[in-house]
Design an enzyme around this catalytic site. Structure first.
Site, PDB file in Angstrom:
ATOM      1  N   THR A  17       0.861  -1.185   0.000  1.00  0.00           N
ATOM      2  CA  THR A  17       0.000   0.000   0.000  1.00  0.00           C
ATOM      3  C   THR A  17       0.899   1.237   0.000  1.00  0.00           C
ATOM      4  O   THR A  17       1.379   1.649  -1.047  1.00  0.00           O
ATOM      5  CB  THR A  17      -0.981  -0.011   1.190  1.00  0.00           C
ATOM      6  OG1 THR A  17      -0.253  -0.248   2.398  1.00  0.00           O
ATOM      7  CG2 THR A  17      -2.024  -1.092   1.004  1.00  0.00           C
ATOM      8  N   LYS A  67       3.960  -6.895   4.203  1.00  0.00           N
ATOM      9  CA  LYS A  67       3.702  -5.509   3.869  1.00  0.00           C
ATOM     10  C   LYS A  67       3.324  -4.793   5.153  1.00  0.00           C
ATOM     11  O   LYS A  67       2.781  -5.366   6.091  1.00  0.00           O
ATOM     12  CB  LYS A  67       2.610  -5.374   2.817  1.00  0.00           C
ATOM     13  CG  LYS A  67       1.211  -5.824   3.210  1.00  0.00           C
ATOM     14  CD  LYS A  67       0.383  -4.872   4.018  1.00  0.00           C
ATOM     15  CE  LYS A  67       0.284  -3.508   3.381  1.00  0.00           C
ATOM     16  NZ  LYS A  67      -0.507  -2.574   4.289  1.00  0.00           N
ATOM     17  N   THR A 124      -1.304  -2.734  10.737  1.00  0.00           N
ATOM     18  CA  THR A 124      -1.608  -2.850   9.301  1.00  0.00           C
ATOM     19  C   THR A 124      -0.456  -3.556   8.678  1.00  0.00           C
ATOM     20  O   THR A 124       0.427  -2.960   8.103  1.00  0.00           O
ATOM     21  CB  THR A 124      -1.780  -1.517   8.596  1.00  0.00           C
ATOM     22  OG1 THR A 124      -2.822  -0.847   9.201  1.00  0.00           O
ATOM     23  CG2 THR A 124      -2.188  -1.703   7.149  1.00  0.00           C
ATOM     24  N   GLU A 129       6.006   4.859   7.324  1.00  0.00           N
ATOM     25  CA  GLU A 129       5.627   5.968   6.439  1.00  0.00           C
ATOM     26  C   GLU A 129       6.445   7.219   6.752  1.00  0.00           C
ATOM     27  O   GLU A 129       6.423   7.731   7.872  1.00  0.00           O
ATOM     28  CB  GLU A 129       4.135   6.247   6.586  1.00  0.00           C
ATOM     29  CG  GLU A 129       3.293   5.148   5.959  1.00  0.00           C
ATOM     30  CD  GLU A 129       1.815   5.279   6.262  1.00  0.00           C
ATOM     31  OE1 GLU A 129       1.024   4.660   5.538  1.00  0.00           O
ATOM     32  OE2 GLU A 129       1.455   5.974   7.224  1.00  0.00           O
ATOM     33  N   ASN A 160      -0.262  10.561   5.295  1.00  0.00           N
ATOM     34  CA  ASN A 160      -1.527  10.187   5.914  1.00  0.00           C
ATOM     35  C   ASN A 160      -2.610  11.249   5.763  1.00  0.00           C
ATOM     36  O   ASN A 160      -3.792  10.942   5.919  1.00  0.00           O
ATOM     37  CB  ASN A 160      -1.304   9.842   7.380  1.00  0.00           C
ATOM     38  CG  ASN A 160      -0.703   8.464   7.529  1.00  0.00           C
ATOM     39  OD1 ASN A 160      -1.387   7.458   7.396  1.00  0.00           O
ATOM     40  ND2 ASN A 160       0.600   8.408   7.744  1.00  0.00           N
ATOM     41  N   THR A 191      -6.658   9.881  -1.253  1.00  0.00           N
ATOM     42  CA  THR A 191      -6.640  10.588  -2.528  1.00  0.00           C
ATOM     43  C   THR A 191      -5.341  10.328  -3.282  1.00  0.00           C
ATOM     44  O   THR A 191      -5.183  10.783  -4.380  1.00  0.00           O
ATOM     45  CB  THR A 191      -6.782  12.106  -2.293  1.00  0.00           C
ATOM     46  OG1 THR A 191      -5.769  12.551  -1.396  1.00  0.00           O
ATOM     47  CG2 THR A 191      -8.148  12.417  -1.717  1.00  0.00           C
TER      48      THR A 191
END
Length: 409
Positions: free
Chosen positions: A159, A185, A196, A282, A404, A409
């Site tokens: 992702t 992942k 996640t 991230e 985040n 989008t």
């Protein structure tokens, strides 16, 4: 495990989930995302003993319920179907029906029992799967055992990850060479018990199914459950292990003399994947490892290590290369553990900053130079016992907010 047994566990640098005998994989673009691969599969030539652990979130996603049902049926899994772009979480009865339909479609495609299929999803929460695209995509799956097939699967499950995560190890069990490969992942919403995070592990070792499940449960607390990126726990986390027995070793049980070797093989695989997830947090620029020693129990040592590596103030200090050890001591102080406030040592790298809870003089320039690296180790000695524990995480950068703020989008 004795020293001779430990030497049996070796890394295969170019190995993957298809390196163990009898496993194949695939990854395709089914149209769930604009251009990237988004549907993947792992397949065993024969039904494999299966073990799994799942998120502790109250809102377990529909795919987890389907996978749980499949494993409970016969403790055997022959295929895994995974989609990205949509988590199929918090989607009610329709989401559950869609997850069961994914299982059915994959079973029909491979002509195997539907109970032999595990289902997994990752992506946006609260949206329904595009089942027409998934149905069409499953029909396009053509698995293989090459590096490109493994890479295609690994790409399909990503992702916000920036890199693919994989590892492979080999060992001898009863004189027979067995192999274990893994991929995962995970980049954000990482705070396991679990997060996640999806992890898939394949091995050609023959091992009793109950022993496989207990082995996975043993290594999870010191590996996947010791990573954190942002303190949030997801709805879809799964670690799934498939052992198809095609190496034809003598079946491993908890009483087998080489059981410690298998346990180490599994632990190394899980730790490698966990650290790769933490490193790819991230917006992350640095991997942080915290090692706590001198605790009364391993559980307390792990709790303190995870509190430190999960502290936003510690994470931002590391990002800014600021040797502010006060943030570390503050994190320790928040834990519900037995700590003697007069006997704590803290070091960043080899630079001792606190000794017996007394500040130590150190070179700021030396500390900055160390903190400018992409791997940062923080060590804490509590001088309060004989136990120790580790945790892994990453720094917190401006990019985490950017990623985040625009996830959908």
């Amino acid at each position: 495990m004795n020293e001779e047994q430990s030497s049996y566990v070796k890394e295969i640098v170019d190995g993957s989930i298809v390196t163990p005998i009898g496993f194949s994989a695939a990854g395709i673009h089914a149209g769930l995302r604009y251009a990237k691969k988004d549907l993947g599969a792992i397949i065993s030539e024969v039904p494999a003993n299966a073990a799994a652990v799942y998120t502790t979130s109250h809102f377990q996603a529909a795919p987890l319920k389907v996978t749980q049902a499949s494993i409970q049926a016969e403790k055997l899994i022959q295929a895994v179907i995974v989609n990205s772009a949509c988590a199929n979480a918090c989607t009610g009865e329709k989401g559950l029906q869609d997850a069961y339909k994914m299982r059915e479609l994959m079973a029909e495609h491979l002509q195997i029992k539907k109970e032999y299929v595990a289902v997994s999803s990752t992506g946006v929460i609260g949206e329904y799967l595009k089942m027409d695209k998934i149905a069409s995509g499953i029909q396009q799956i053509s698995e293989g055992s090459t590096v490109s097939h493994a890479d295609a699967f690994q790409e399909a499950i990503l992702t916000t990850d920036t890199v693919m995560k994989k590892c492979c190890y080999t060992a001898k069990l009863g004189g027979v060479t067995v192999t274990m490969g893994g991929t995962s992942k995970g980049s954000g919403m990482i705070h396991p018990n679990m997060a996640t995070m999806l992890a898939f592990i394949t091995t050609d070792a023959k091992i009793d199914s109950d022993c496989l499940q207990s082995s996975l449960s043993k290594v999870i607390p010191t590996t996947f459950n010791q990573i954190t990126v942002d303190g949030d726990t997801s709805t879809n986390d799964t670690v799934l292990v498939l052992a198809n027995g095609m190496a034809e070793n003598e079946a491993i049980t908890a009483e087998h003399p080489d059981y410690p070797v298998f346990l180490e093989l599994l632990a190394k695989t899980c730790e490698s994947l966990a650290k790769q997830i933490a490193k790819d947090g991230e917006g992350a620029t640095k991997l942080i490892e915290v090692e706590v020693s001198g605790s009364k129990t391993e559980e307390e040592a792990r709790a303190i290590a995870k509190q430190i590596v999960g502290s936003n103030l510690v994470k931002t200090a590391v990002y800014g290369s600021d040797a502010n050890w006060g943030r570390i001591i503050t994190a320790i102080g928040q834990t519900n553990t037995d700590v003697n406030p007069a006997s704590v040592d803290i070091a960043i790298g080899n630079i001792v900053m606190l000794k017996n809870s007394e500040p130590q003089a150190f070179s700021e320039d030396e500390a900055i130079n160390y903190l400018n690296q992409d791997f940062i180790k923080i060590t804490v000695d509590l001088h309060n016992g004989e136990s120790k524990g580790k945790a892994w995480g990453c720094d917190l950068s401006y990019d985490y907010v950017k990623i985040n703020a625009s996830y959908r989008t």
